[in-house]
Structure formats: structure tokens, C-alpha cells
Design a protein around this motif. Structure first.
Motif, mmCIF file in Angstrom:
data_model
loop_
_atom_site.group_PDB
_atom_site.id
_atom_site.type_symbol
_atom_site.label_atom_id
_atom_site.label_comp_id
_atom_site.label_asym_id
_atom_site.label_seq_id
_atom_site.Cartn_x
_atom_site.Cartn_y
_atom_site.Cartn_z
ATOM 1 N N ASN A 27 -10.394 -0.385 40.468
ATOM 2 C CA ASN A 27 -11.117 -1.640 40.230
ATOM 3 C C ASN A 27 -12.354 -1.408 39.375
ATOM 4 N N MET A 28 -13.054 -0.305 39.620
ATOM 5 C CA MET A 28 -14.235 0.003 38.813
ATOM 6 C C MET A 28 -13.839 0.231 37.361
ATOM 7 N N LEU A 29 -12.752 0.950 37.152
ATOM 8 C CA LEU A 29 -12.309 1.240 35.788
ATOM 9 C C LEU A 29 -11.783 -0.012 35.089
ATOM 10 N N LYS A 30 -11.115 -0.893 35.836
ATOM 11 C CA LYS A 30 -10.595 -2.127 35.236
ATOM 12 C C LYS A 30 -11.716 -3.007 34.709
ATOM 13 N N ASN A 31 -12.868 -2.945 35.357
ATOM 14 C CA ASN A 31 -14.007 -3.766 34.945
ATOM 15 C C ASN A 31 -14.750 -3.165 33.761
ATOM 16 N N ASN A 32 -14.348 -2.003 33.325
ATOM 17 C CA ASN A 32 -14.983 -1.328 32.208
ATOM 18 C C ASN A 32 -14.299 -1.776 30.919
ATOM 19 N N THR A 33 -15.083 -2.100 29.903
ATOM 20 C CA THR A 33 -14.524 -2.591 28.641
ATOM 21 C C THR A 33 -14.233 -1.474 27.638
ATOM 22 N N ASN A 34 -14.426 -0.222 28.050
ATOM 23 C CA ASN A 34 -14.175 0.909 27.169
ATOM 24 C C ASN A 34 -12.669 1.023 26.913
ATOM 25 N N PRO A 35 -12.232 1.021 25.642
ATOM 26 C CA PRO A 35 -10.798 1.078 25.341
ATOM 27 C C PRO A 35 -10.136 2.369 25.809
ATOM 28 N N ILE A 36 -10.880 3.459 25.883
ATOM 29 C CA ILE A 36 -10.306 4.712 26.372
ATOM 30 C C ILE A 36 -9.929 4.560 27.845
ATOM 31 N N PHE A 37 -10.832 3.968 28.644
ATOM 32 C CA PHE A 37 -10.523 3.738 30.052
ATOM 33 C C PHE A 37 -9.338 2.792 30.203
ATOM 34 N N ALA A 38 -9.294 1.775 29.355
ATOM 35 C CA ALA A 38 -8.177 0.826 29.417
ATOM 36 C C ALA A 38 -6.858 1.554 29.160
ATOM 37 N N ASN A 39 -6.852 2.455 28.198
ATOM 38 C CA ASN A 39 -5.653 3.234 27.893
ATOM 39 C C ASN A 39 -5.284 4.146 29.064
ATOM 40 N N LEU A 40 -6.283 4.789 29.676
ATOM 41 C CA LEU A 40 -6.018 5.663 30.817
ATOM 42 C C LEU A 40 -5.445 4.876 31.999
ATOM 43 N N ILE A 41 -5.983 3.692 32.239
ATOM 44 C CA ILE A 41 -5.487 2.850 33.333
ATOM 45 C C ILE A 41 -4.051 2.442 33.068
ATOM 46 N N GLU A 42 -3.770 2.083 31.830
ATOM 47 C CA GLU A 42 -2.405 1.683 31.472
ATOM 48 C C GLU A 42 -1.430 2.840 31.691
ATOM 49 N N MET A 43 -1.837 4.050 31.269
ATOM 50 C CA MET A 43 -0.982 5.220 31.478
ATOM 51 C C MET A 43 -0.773 5.471 32.973
ATOM 52 N N ALA A 44 -1.838 5.365 33.756
ATOM 53 C CA ALA A 44 -1.740 5.593 35.200
ATOM 54 C C ALA A 44 -0.823 4.564 35.851
ATOM 55 N N ASN A 45 -0.971 3.309 35.474
ATOM 56 C CA ASN A 45 -0.138 2.260 36.050
ATOM 57 C C ASN A 45 1.338 2.429 35.702
ATOM 58 N N LYS A 46 1.601 2.996 34.528
ATOM 59 C CA LYS A 46 2.984 3.220 34.100
ATOM 60 C C LYS A 46 3.553 4.536 34.641
ATOM 61 N N GLY A 47 2.686 5.341 35.262
ATOM 62 C CA GLY A 47 3.140 6.633 35.775
ATOM 63 C C GLY A 47 3.314 7.671 34.683
ATOM 64 N N ASP A 48 2.585 7.494 33.582
ATOM 65 C CA ASP A 48 2.683 8.403 32.435
ATOM 66 C C ASP A 48 1.828 9.642 32.685
ATOM 67 N N THR A 49 2.328 10.539 33.543
ATOM 68 C CA THR A 49 1.549 11.734 33.890
ATOM 69 C C THR A 49 1.404 12.682 32.705
ATOM 70 N N LYS A 50 2.403 12.717 31.846
ATOM 71 C CA LYS A 50 2.308 13.593 30.668
ATOM 72 C C LYS A 50 1.202 13.112 29.723
ATOM 73 N N GLY A 51 1.090 11.800 29.552
ATOM 74 C CA GLY A 51 0.035 11.244 28.711
ATOM 75 C C GLY A 51 -1.339 11.509 29.291
ATOM 76 N N LEU A 52 -1.466 11.364 30.607
ATOM 77 C CA LEU A 52 -2.743 11.628 31.268
ATOM 78 C C LEU A 52 -3.108 13.103 31.162
ATOM 79 N N GLU A 53 -2.113 13.968 31.343
ATOM 80 C CA GLU A 53 -2.385 15.401 31.225
ATOM 81 C C GLU A 53 -2.800 15.753 29.809
#
Length: 77
Positions: free
Chosen positions: A22-48
Motif C-alpha cells: 500500500n505504501m508503494l502503491k501511493n508512491n508516484t515514482n515510475p520505478i516503484f510502479a514498475n516493481l509493483i507491477e512485476m511483483a503482482n505478476k509474479g515476475d521474479t526474474k524481472g525483480l531479480e
């Protein structure tokens, strides 16, 4: 008021993962938005890969740092 009780009150019924998300979702930083999207999709390779690139930029070794992290919590890879 005890600070720990205050934190528990702010958390309500949410677990730590949900609080951080929730804290990260409220952040307008596009990098965080990309990380959240990867996490929600289960993209562990992208996160790594993100973590590896970040550590490289910081002049640190991802594998060494990850092993330290795992060992601190008594986890196994």
C-alpha cells in the motif's frame, strides 16, 4: 502512548506485506510502479534483474548480499 501500540493501531488487520504494498502503491515514482507491477505478476526474474542492476550500480555484489540476507533470517535458497 506506546509507539508499538500506535504502529499496531495503524496496521489494523493488514499484514506487513500489504502495508508495504500500500505504501508503494501511493508512491508516484515510475520505478516503484514498475516493481509493483512485476511483483503482482509474479515476475521474479524481472525483480531479480532489477536488484542485480541496482546492486551493480551501488558497486556491490548481488549474490554476496543476497546470501547475507538469507543467512540473517536462517533461510535456505
Amino acid at each position: 502512548m506506546n509507539p508499538l501500540n500506535m504502529i499496531k493501531g495503524m496496521m489494523g488487520n493488514m499484514n506487513p506485506k500489504n502495508i508495504v504494498m500500500n505504501m508503494l502503491k501511493n508512491n508516484t515514482n515510475p520505478i516503484f510502479a514498475n516493481l509493483i507491477e512485476m511483483a503482482n505478476k509474479g515476475d521474479t526474474k524481472g525483480l531479480e534483474q532489477f536488484a542485480r542492476n541496482y546492486m551493480k550500480e551501488q558497486g556491490r555484489n548481488y549474490d554476496e548480499e543476497f546470501n547475507k540476507f538469507v543467512n540473517n533470517f536462517g533461510l535456505k535458497k
